[in-house]
Design a protein around this motif. Structure first.
Motif, PDB file in Angstrom:
ATOM      1  N   TYR A  75       0.862  -1.189   0.000  1.00  0.00           N
ATOM      2  CA  TYR A  75       0.000   0.000   0.000  1.00  0.00           C
ATOM      3  C   TYR A  75       0.896   1.237   0.000  1.00  0.00           C
ATOM      4  CZ  TYR A  75      -3.506  -3.252   2.029  1.00  0.00           C
ATOM      5  OH  TYR A  75      -4.357  -4.311   2.291  1.00  0.00           O
ATOM      6  N   PHE A  76       0.619   2.185  -0.866  1.00  0.00           N
ATOM      7  CA  PHE A  76       1.370   3.431  -0.899  1.00  0.00           C
ATOM      8  C   PHE A  76       0.529   4.525  -0.239  1.00  0.00           C
ATOM      9  CE2 PHE A  76       3.038   1.732  -5.194  1.00  0.00           C
ATOM     10  CZ  PHE A  76       3.966   0.943  -4.546  1.00  0.00           C
ATOM     11  N   PHE A  77       1.100   5.212   0.732  1.00  0.00           N
ATOM     12  CA  PHE A  77       0.367   6.264   1.440  1.00  0.00           C
ATOM     13  C   PHE A  77       0.858   7.655   1.041  1.00  0.00           C
ATOM     14  CE2 PHE A  77      -0.760   2.730   4.130  1.00  0.00           C
ATOM     15  CZ  PHE A  77      -2.025   3.065   4.586  1.00  0.00           C
ATOM     16  N   VAL A  78      -0.080   8.579   0.902  1.00  0.00           N
ATOM     17  CA  VAL A  78       0.219   9.996   0.664  1.00  0.00           C
ATOM     18  C   VAL A  78      -0.701  10.828   1.556  1.00  0.00           C
ATOM     19  CG1 VAL A  78       0.984   9.720  -1.738  1.00  0.00           C
ATOM     20  CG2 VAL A  78      -1.442  10.092  -1.248  1.00  0.00           C
ATOM     21  N   ASP A  79      -0.399  12.118   1.657  1.00  0.00           N
ATOM     22  CA  ASP A  79      -1.308  13.002   2.390  1.00  0.00           C
ATOM     23  C   ASP A  79      -2.623  13.107   1.628  1.00  0.00           C
ATOM     24  OD1 ASP A  79       0.608  13.479   4.290  1.00  0.00           O
ATOM     25  OD2 ASP A  79       1.237  15.405   3.442  1.00  0.00           O
ATOM     26  N   LYS A  80      -3.731  13.035   2.401  1.00  0.00           N
ATOM     27  CA  LYS A  80      -5.060  13.155   1.781  1.00  0.00           C
ATOM     28  C   LYS A  80      -5.200  14.420   0.958  1.00  0.00           C
ATOM     29  CE  LYS A  80      -7.887  11.078   5.404  1.00  0.00           C
ATOM     30  NZ  LYS A  80      -8.609  11.355   6.629  1.00  0.00           N
ATOM     31  N   ASP A  81      -4.640  15.515   1.502  1.00  0.00           N
ATOM     32  CA  ASP A  81      -4.880  16.824   0.907  1.00  0.00           C
ATOM     33  C   ASP A  81      -3.737  17.262  -0.016  1.00  0.00           C
ATOM     34  OD1 ASP A  81      -3.007  17.064   2.859  1.00  0.00           O
ATOM     35  OD2 ASP A  81      -3.905  18.806   3.851  1.00  0.00           O
ATOM     36  N   ALA A  82      -2.870  16.352  -0.408  1.00  0.00           N
ATOM     37  CA  ALA A  82      -1.746  16.737  -1.277  1.00  0.00           C
ATOM     38  C   ALA A  82      -2.255  17.083  -2.682  1.00  0.00           C
ATOM     39  CB  ALA A  82      -0.738  15.594  -1.353  1.00  0.00           C
ATOM     40  N   PRO A  83      -1.619  18.049  -3.345  1.00  0.00           N
ATOM     41  CA  PRO A  83      -1.984  18.331  -4.739  1.00  0.00           C
ATOM     42  C   PRO A  83      -1.725  17.114  -5.621  1.00  0.00           C
ATOM     43  CG  PRO A  83      -0.493  20.015  -3.852  1.00  0.00           C
ATOM     44  CD  PRO A  83      -0.548  18.908  -2.847  1.00  0.00           C
ATOM     45  N   THR A  84      -2.478  17.025  -6.716  1.00  0.00           N
ATOM     46  CA  THR A  84      -2.352  15.855  -7.609  1.00  0.00           C
ATOM     47  C   THR A  84      -0.914  15.658  -8.080  1.00  0.00           C
ATOM     48  OG1 THR A  84      -4.587  16.296  -8.345  1.00  0.00           O
ATOM     49  CG2 THR A  84      -3.302  14.815  -9.706  1.00  0.00           C
ATOM     50  N   GLU A  85      -0.248  16.759  -8.388  1.00  0.00           N
ATOM     51  CA  GLU A  85       1.127  16.635  -8.895  1.00  0.00           C
ATOM     52  C   GLU A  85       2.046  15.969  -7.860  1.00  0.00           C
ATOM     53  OE1 GLU A  85       4.622  19.482 -10.757  1.00  0.00           O
ATOM     54  OE2 GLU A  85       2.612  20.288 -10.505  1.00  0.00           O
ATOM     55  N   VAL A  86       1.795  16.299  -6.589  1.00  0.00           N
ATOM     56  CA  VAL A  86       2.609  15.715  -5.515  1.00  0.00           C
ATOM     57  C   VAL A  86       2.270  14.232  -5.361  1.00  0.00           C
ATOM     58  CG1 VAL A  86       3.090  15.779  -3.035  1.00  0.00           C
ATOM     59  CG2 VAL A  86       2.848  17.919  -4.330  1.00  0.00           C
ATOM     60  N   LYS A  87       0.973  13.914  -5.395  1.00  0.00           N
ATOM     61  CA  LYS A  87       0.579  12.494  -5.288  1.00  0.00           C
ATOM     62  C   LYS A  87       1.181  11.684  -6.431  1.00  0.00           C
ATOM     63  CE  LYS A  87      -3.809  13.133  -2.847  1.00  0.00           C
ATOM     64  NZ  LYS A  87      -5.271  13.050  -2.881  1.00  0.00           N
ATOM     65  N   ASP A  88       1.114  12.228  -7.646  1.00  0.00           N
ATOM     66  CA  ASP A  88       1.657  11.505  -8.802  1.00  0.00           C
ATOM     67  C   ASP A  88       3.161  11.274  -8.657  1.00  0.00           C
ATOM     68  OD1 ASP A  88      -0.834  11.449  -9.863  1.00  0.00           O
ATOM     69  OD2 ASP A  88      -0.493  13.021 -11.362  1.00  0.00           O
ATOM     70  N   ALA A  89       3.861  12.315  -8.209  1.00  0.00           N
ATOM     71  CA  ALA A  89       5.322  12.190  -8.073  1.00  0.00           C
ATOM     72  C   ALA A  89       5.674  11.154  -7.010  1.00  0.00           C
ATOM     73  CB  ALA A  89       5.930  13.546  -7.703  1.00  0.00           C
ATOM     74  N   LEU A  90       4.932  11.179  -5.891  1.00  0.00           N
ATOM     75  CA  LEU A  90       5.208  10.211  -4.829  1.00  0.00           C
ATOM     76  C   LEU A  90       4.850   8.796  -5.277  1.00  0.00           C
ATOM     77  CD1 LEU A  90       3.954  12.253  -1.748  1.00  0.00           C
ATOM     78  CD2 LEU A  90       6.306  11.589  -2.231  1.00  0.00           C
ATOM     79  N   GLY A  91       3.730   8.663  -6.018  1.00  0.00           N
ATOM     80  CA  GLY A  91       3.334   7.348  -6.524  1.00  0.00           C
ATOM     81  C   GLY A  91       4.412   6.761  -7.422  1.00  0.00           C
ATOM     82  N   SER A  92       4.953   7.585  -8.285  1.00  0.00           N
ATOM     83  CA  SER A  92       5.999   7.129  -9.189  1.00  0.00           C
ATOM     84  C   SER A  92       7.266   6.753  -8.404  1.00  0.00           C
ATOM     85  CB  SER A  92       6.286   8.252 -10.192  1.00  0.00           C
ATOM     86  OG  SER A  92       7.489   8.015 -10.848  1.00  0.00           O
ATOM     87  N   TYR A  93       7.575   7.570  -7.403  1.00  0.00           N
ATOM     88  CA  TYR A  93       8.738   7.295  -6.560  1.00  0.00           C
ATOM     89  C   TYR A  93       8.598   5.944  -5.852  1.00  0.00           C
ATOM     90  CZ  TYR A  93      11.986   7.879  -2.627  1.00  0.00           C
ATOM     91  OH  TYR A  93      12.974   7.696  -1.706  1.00  0.00           O
ATOM     92  N   TYR A  94       7.416   5.732  -5.235  1.00  0.00           N
ATOM     93  CA  TYR A  94       7.181   4.483  -4.507  1.00  0.00           C
ATOM     94  C   TYR A  94       7.274   3.287  -5.448  1.00  0.00           C
ATOM     95  CZ  TYR A  94       5.131   7.290  -0.690  1.00  0.00           C
ATOM     96  OH  TYR A  94       4.908   8.169   0.321  1.00  0.00           O
ATOM     97  N   GLU A  95       6.626   3.412  -6.601  1.00  0.00           N
ATOM     98  CA  GLU A  95       6.585   2.307  -7.564  1.00  0.00           C
ATOM     99  C   GLU A  95       8.007   1.905  -7.966  1.00  0.00           C
ATOM    100  OE1 GLU A  95       3.536   1.006  -8.646  1.00  0.00           O
ATOM    101  OE2 GLU A  95       4.797  -0.575  -9.469  1.00  0.00           O
ATOM    102  N   HIS A  96       8.842   2.924  -8.166  1.00  0.00           N
ATOM    103  CA  HIS A  96      10.212   2.633  -8.594  1.00  0.00           C
ATOM    104  C   HIS A  96      11.064   2.016  -7.489  1.00  0.00           C
ATOM    105  CE1 HIS A  96       9.144   5.093 -12.074  1.00  0.00           C
ATOM    106  NE2 HIS A  96      10.165   4.510 -12.671  1.00  0.00           N
TER     107      HIS A  96
END
Ligand code: FES
Ligand SMILES: [Fe+2]
Length: 449
Positions: free
Chosen positions: A337-358
């Motif tokens: 499971y990848f966690f991010v802040d609920k209220d993070a901007p989409t660009e931040v969520k996308d960047a973190l998602g890509s980081y986690y995936e890698h």
């Protein structure tokens, strides 16, 4: 498979720091741990953000078994065994969705989000004697903690907070928003799942601090390439997190929870300030701004860096949760499971998602290296000669824990960063579960008042 011919103390010898390989491949031991470890423990089954609306549900696992995690019309969360009370079929086949009724595909028995049997064909005249109330889906006991959902089959188990035994401070650190507010995280996207030919205990606990220099040498360290495309170690000499800046310890609890903890200190750089986000200013500034708020709310504890592993099969890597679901003694299904802040901007969520995936996806830069070793140690340990040889967990065996509880104002038993103390604690607790007849023998402290 060979029957168990040793008492537990022989299989897990805490005094001498050895563990028998039998506990990783013996079918009888596996069957016993499904009964005594997985039926009694509090298990992570998901997060509230996965079922935000009434009627939402997800599938999850408790040990080998499938459960449905639901939110009913009154917003109550339920964890229900996914097995029809008629002839045992699955009643839910979808990973997630929204439905207030689960209808079995075999004969049509139907259950609502609370697990109550609400409809069944041929009931009138066919089942007149049957009290429907007795034939609902089996419910587990459920508690939530900072949005995370935990369940146990054991109604005599302590409360989840008592089960954590002080580790809640570390678990909360992971589930808060970056700005320090409670319950501020959400699961990003779906759960990444893969199967690996090793015993579920092999990746638990994941605080093996001496493997990274060689296991992950090739990509992340030798090439100096991080998942964002930027070097792992930035030019300013500071590294990916605060862990190399401040002293780091292995920390364990008698309840079996284990982790690495960096002692927080004023002025430590935040994750935002590492070189990872140097070419992603939106991400960097968003994280920086939130970290300033975190410092105001939490003081020096804002700098606490930790990766808690909650006994038996849950573990954090950064803000990623991995659950090691057993699927037989030599097979594990890892759910991430990848966690991010609920209220993070989409660009931040996308960047973190890509980081986690890698980093942590099945083809990620670290997981594939780990998996290769976990698999090959399994096949080279289960033969008739190899399985008679004990495994070694003797690093710093004779050294008492460096610091007792509260030495740093933090809970847990602190030991040297390069130590097998966490592994010894984990296997000792596992052996206690395997021997204990009931929770009366497993409690390590009185319930909190
Ligand atoms: S097995 Fe579910 S209705 Fe028969
Ligand atoms: Fe690793």
């Amino acid at each position: 498979m060979a029957a168990i011919d040793h008492p537990m103390q022989k299989l897990v010898d805490a005094e001498h720091g050895t563990v028998s390989r039998e506990i990783f491949c013996n079918q009888d031991i596996y069957d016993q741990e499904m009964d005594q470890v997985f039926k009694r423990s509090w298990l992570f089954v998901g997060h509230e953000s996965q079922i935000p609306k009434p009627g939402d549900f997800i599938l999850s696992r408790m040990g080998e078994e499938a459960v449905i995690v639901t939110r009913d019309r009154q917003n109550q969360i339920h964890v229900l065994l996914n097995s029809c009370r008629h002839r045992g079929n699955l009643v839910c086949r979808y990973d997630q969705g929204n439905s207030t009724v689960f209808t079995c595909t075999f004969h049509g028995w139907s259950y609502d989000s609370t697990g109550t049997l609400v409809a069944l064909p041929y009931h009138d005249g066919g089942y007149n004697e049957m009290p429907k109330g007795d034939w609902g889906l089996l419910p587990a006991r459920v508690e939530t903690f900072q949005g995370s959902i935990w369940a146990t089959w054991d109604h005599t188990a302590p409360s989840f907070i008592d089960y954590l035994g002080g580790a809640e401070l570390y678990l909360a650190t992971q589930l808060k928003n970056t700005d320090g507010t409670d319950n501020g995280a959400e699961v990003l996207g779906g759960i990444v799942k893969w199967r690996l030919g090793c015993n579920w205990k092999v990746p638990c606990p994941d605080t093996d601090t001496t493997h990274g220099w060689i296991t992950h040498k090739s990509m992340a360290l030798a090439l100096g390439v991080g998942p964002t495309g930027n070097p792992v170690r930035p030019d300013d000499g500071r590294s990916i997190s605060t862990r190399q800046v401040r002293p780091r310890y292995t920390v364990s609890f008698p309840e079996g929870h284990t982790m690495g903890v960096t002692i927080p200190e004023e002025g430590d750089p935040s994750w935002a300030d590492s070189g990872i986000w140097s070419d992603k200013p939106v991400v960097r500034e968003s994280l920086r701004e939130k970290f300033e708020q975190r410092k105001k709310r939490m003081g020096v504890m804002a700098h606490l860096s930790v990766g808690p592993a909650i006994f038996p099969n849950e573990g954090w890597l950064g803000r990623v949760v991995r659950i090691m679901h057993p699927q037989g003694p030599l097979m594990t299904e890892i759910w991430t499971y990848f966690f991010v802040d609920k209220d993070a901007p989409t660009e931040v969520k996308d960047a973190l998602g890509s980081y986690y995936e890698h980093w942590y996806g099945p083809g990620g830069m670290t997981q594939q290296d780990d998996m290769e070793n976990w698999y090959t140690l399994t096949i080279s340990s289960k033969g008739p000669m190899a399985r008679k040889l004990d495994l070694n967990y003797q690093m710093r065996l004779s050294e008492p824990p460096l610091h007792g509880p509260s030495t740093f104002g933090l809970p847990g038993l602190f030991a040297h960063n390069y130590s097998d103390e966490n592994h010894r604690r984990f296997y000792q607790r596992w052996a206690e579960y395997m021997e204990a007849k009931d929770w009366g023998e497993l409690r390590v402290r009185e319930p909190a008042k």
